[in-house]
Design a protein around this motif. Structure first.
Motif, short mmCIF file in Angstrom:
data_model
loop_
_atom_site.label_atom_id
_atom_site.label_comp_id
_atom_site.label_asym_id
_atom_site.label_seq_id
_atom_site.Cartn_x
_atom_site.Cartn_y
_atom_site.Cartn_z
N ARG A 222 0.84 -1.08 0.04
CA ARG A 222 0.05 0.07 0.00
C ARG A 222 0.76 1.27 -0.15
N ASP A 223 2.05 1.18 0.61
CA ASP A 223 2.99 2.26 0.85
C ASP A 223 3.68 2.60 -0.51
N ARG A 224 3.99 1.44 -1.35
CA ARG A 224 4.67 1.78 -2.50
C ARG A 224 4.30 0.49 -3.78
N PRO A 225 3.01 0.82 -4.04
CA PRO A 225 2.21 -0.10 -4.60
C PRO A 225 2.63 -0.59 -6.10
N ALA A 226 3.40 0.54 -6.81
CA ALA A 226 4.02 0.24 -8.09
C ALA A 226 5.21 -0.38 -7.96
N LEU A 227 6.12 -0.13 -6.82
CA LEU A 227 7.25 -0.82 -6.89
C LEU A 227 7.05 -2.44 -6.41
N TRP A 228 6.02 -2.45 -5.47
CA TRP A 228 5.64 -4.00 -5.18
C TRP A 228 5.22 -4.75 -6.24
N LEU A 229 4.54 -4.00 -7.15
CA LEU A 229 3.87 -4.90 -8.22
C LEU A 229 5.15 -5.19 -9.21
N ILE A 230 5.91 -4.14 -9.56
CA ILE A 230 7.29 -4.61 -10.19
C ILE A 230 8.09 -5.92 -9.95
N SER A 231 8.13 -5.67 -8.41
CA SER A 231 9.01 -6.72 -7.74
C SER A 231 8.37 -8.07 -7.98
N VAL A 232 7.01 -8.28 -7.56
CA VAL A 232 6.17 -9.43 -7.66
C VAL A 232 6.27 -10.05 -8.97
N VAL A 233 5.85 -9.20 -10.02
CA VAL A 233 5.71 -9.64 -11.42
C VAL A 233 7.13 -9.82 -12.14
N SER A 234 8.22 -9.38 -11.87
CA SER A 234 9.42 -9.69 -12.44
C SER A 234 10.00 -11.05 -11.80
N PHE A 235 9.59 -11.45 -10.65
CA PHE A 235 10.02 -12.64 -9.85
C PHE A 235 9.03 -13.62 -10.54
N GLY A 236 7.74 -13.21 -10.55
CA GLY A 236 6.80 -14.35 -10.96
C GLY A 236 7.23 -14.91 -12.58
N ASN A 237 7.78 -13.84 -13.24
CA ASN A 237 7.97 -14.00 -14.81
C ASN A 237 9.31 -15.02 -14.97
N THR A 238 9.85 -15.31 -13.85
CA THR A 238 11.20 -15.96 -13.93
C THR A 238 10.91 -17.55 -13.51
N LEU A 239 9.67 -17.68 -12.92
CA LEU A 239 9.02 -18.91 -12.88
C LEU A 239 8.23 -19.57 -13.74
N GLY A 240 8.83 -20.82 -14.30
CA GLY A 240 8.08 -21.72 -14.91
C GLY A 240 7.31 -22.49 -13.75
N VAL A 241 5.93 -22.77 -13.98
CA VAL A 241 5.32 -23.42 -12.70
C VAL A 241 6.06 -25.07 -12.54
N ASP A 242 6.31 -25.60 -13.75
CA ASP A 242 6.86 -27.05 -13.36
C ASP A 242 8.27 -27.03 -12.80
N GLN A 243 9.23 -25.92 -13.34
CA GLN A 243 10.34 -25.76 -13.03
C GLN A 243 10.57 -25.42 -11.71
N ALA A 244 9.57 -24.19 -11.16
CA ALA A 244 9.67 -23.77 -10.03
C ALA A 244 9.52 -24.79 -8.67
N ARG A 245 8.94 -25.71 -9.02
CA ARG A 245 8.69 -26.73 -8.00
C ARG A 245 9.97 -27.51 -7.63
N VAL A 246 10.90 -27.52 -8.58
CA VAL A 246 12.17 -28.34 -8.26
C VAL A 246 13.35 -27.36 -7.81
N LEU A 247 13.00 -26.24 -7.61
CA LEU A 247 13.95 -25.13 -7.14
C LEU A 247 14.12 -25.10 -5.77
N SER A 248 15.27 -24.73 -5.10
CA SER A 248 15.59 -24.63 -3.73
C SER A 248 15.74 -23.11 -3.33
N PRO A 249 15.58 -22.91 -2.17
CA PRO A 249 15.56 -21.33 -1.67
C PRO A 249 16.91 -20.70 -2.23
N CYS A 250 17.96 -21.47 -2.12
CA CYS A 250 19.17 -21.14 -2.30
C CYS A 250 19.68 -21.12 -3.85
N ASP A 251 18.82 -21.51 -4.74
CA ASP A 251 19.40 -21.85 -6.16
C ASP A 251 19.41 -20.16 -6.86
#
Length: 251
Positions: A222-251
């Motif tokens: 709510r404080d920084r909605p545009a930056l929040w949106l960019i952050s979430v979408v840019s991260f989401g766009n790096t994820l293929g659903v099938d690929q994301a299931r096999v990644l670990s937090p430190c990959d």
């Protein structure tokens, strides 16, 4: 189409993510925006608000078993999202933590008192609380302030206060145990829930390109909605659903 699951924090509800939901949907995402047990329209069923696991399983029961979700959790929602990913990795592709609360530098019992007082004020003087919120959060719209105060008035203060006084969680351990990749969006100090040793340990667990520190108070969406949106979408766009299931937090 990939799905984003939004999980709000204490005293909030799904209504507090409505603007963000509209923005995500306009960009082509399917969005699931749920009330946690004891918040908004979700009255707590037996066991659903007794523990973090209870909340996570309550969320899981309301999801489409065929979908792999990118979970975006604010505050308490981040903790629930991490446990959901651990308990039901078939439902979760990855987790975005928006200013998650660590317990190393906070007193949950004191927070329980504060949320009870906030709920009472929201019920007794909603107009005054909306005005006060707009004075302290100059970037917020009146709609956002009204939604926030309505959520404070509606949530089950006694149940959630009990939850806060009885539950404990180890945030760095939850991040380390998450079976999918994790992104962190944290507010700057002192207006953040992620402080002290928890902040240091969580940041150390996540690759630097997935850590974004934002000049903001606790509610970054709510404080920084545009930056929040960019952050979430840019991260989401790096994820293929099938690929994301096999990644670990430190990959």
């Amino acid at each position: 189409m990939n799905t984003i699951l939004l999980l709000h924090g204490v005293m909030a509800s799904a209504v507090n993510f409505q603007r963000n939901q509209r923005d995500l949907e306009d960009l082509g995402w399917r969005v699931v925006n749920l009330d946690l047990p004891g918040h908004g329209s979700r009255r707590p069923a037996a066991g659903s608000a007794d523990s973090v696991d209870g909340m996570a399983l309550d969320v899981a029961a309301r999801l489409d078993d065929r979908a792999a979700h990118l979970v975006v959790g604010h505050s308490l929602g981040a903790i629930v999202g991490l446990r959901l990913a651990r308990l039901r990795p078939d439902l979760v592709s990855a987790v975005v933590l928006e200013d998650p609360p660590g317990l190393a530098s906070m007193d949950p019992a004191q927070v329980a008192v504060e949320v009870s007082v906030a709920a009472q004020r929201a019920r007794s003087d909603p107009a005054g609380e909306i005005a006060a919120l707009l004075r302290s959060r100059s970037s917020w719209s009146r709609e956002a302030a009204e939604d926030a105060i309505r959520s404070r008035a509606d949530f089950d203060a006694s149940t959630i206060s009990w939850f806060l006084t009885t539950q404990r969680w180890d945030l760095p351990a939850l991040v380390a145990e998450c079976p999918g990749p994790v992104q962190l969006i944290a507010a700057t100090e002192p207006d953040t829930a992620l402080k002290g040793v928890d902040r240091e340990r969580v940041i150390a667990l996540i690759p630097p390109n997935r850590v974004r520190i934002v000049k903001s108070a606790h509610s970054i969406h709510r404080d920084r909605p545009a930056l929040w949106l960019i952050s979430v979408v840019s991260f989401g766009n790096t994820l293929g659903v099938d690929q994301a299931r096999v990644l670990s937090p430190c990959d």
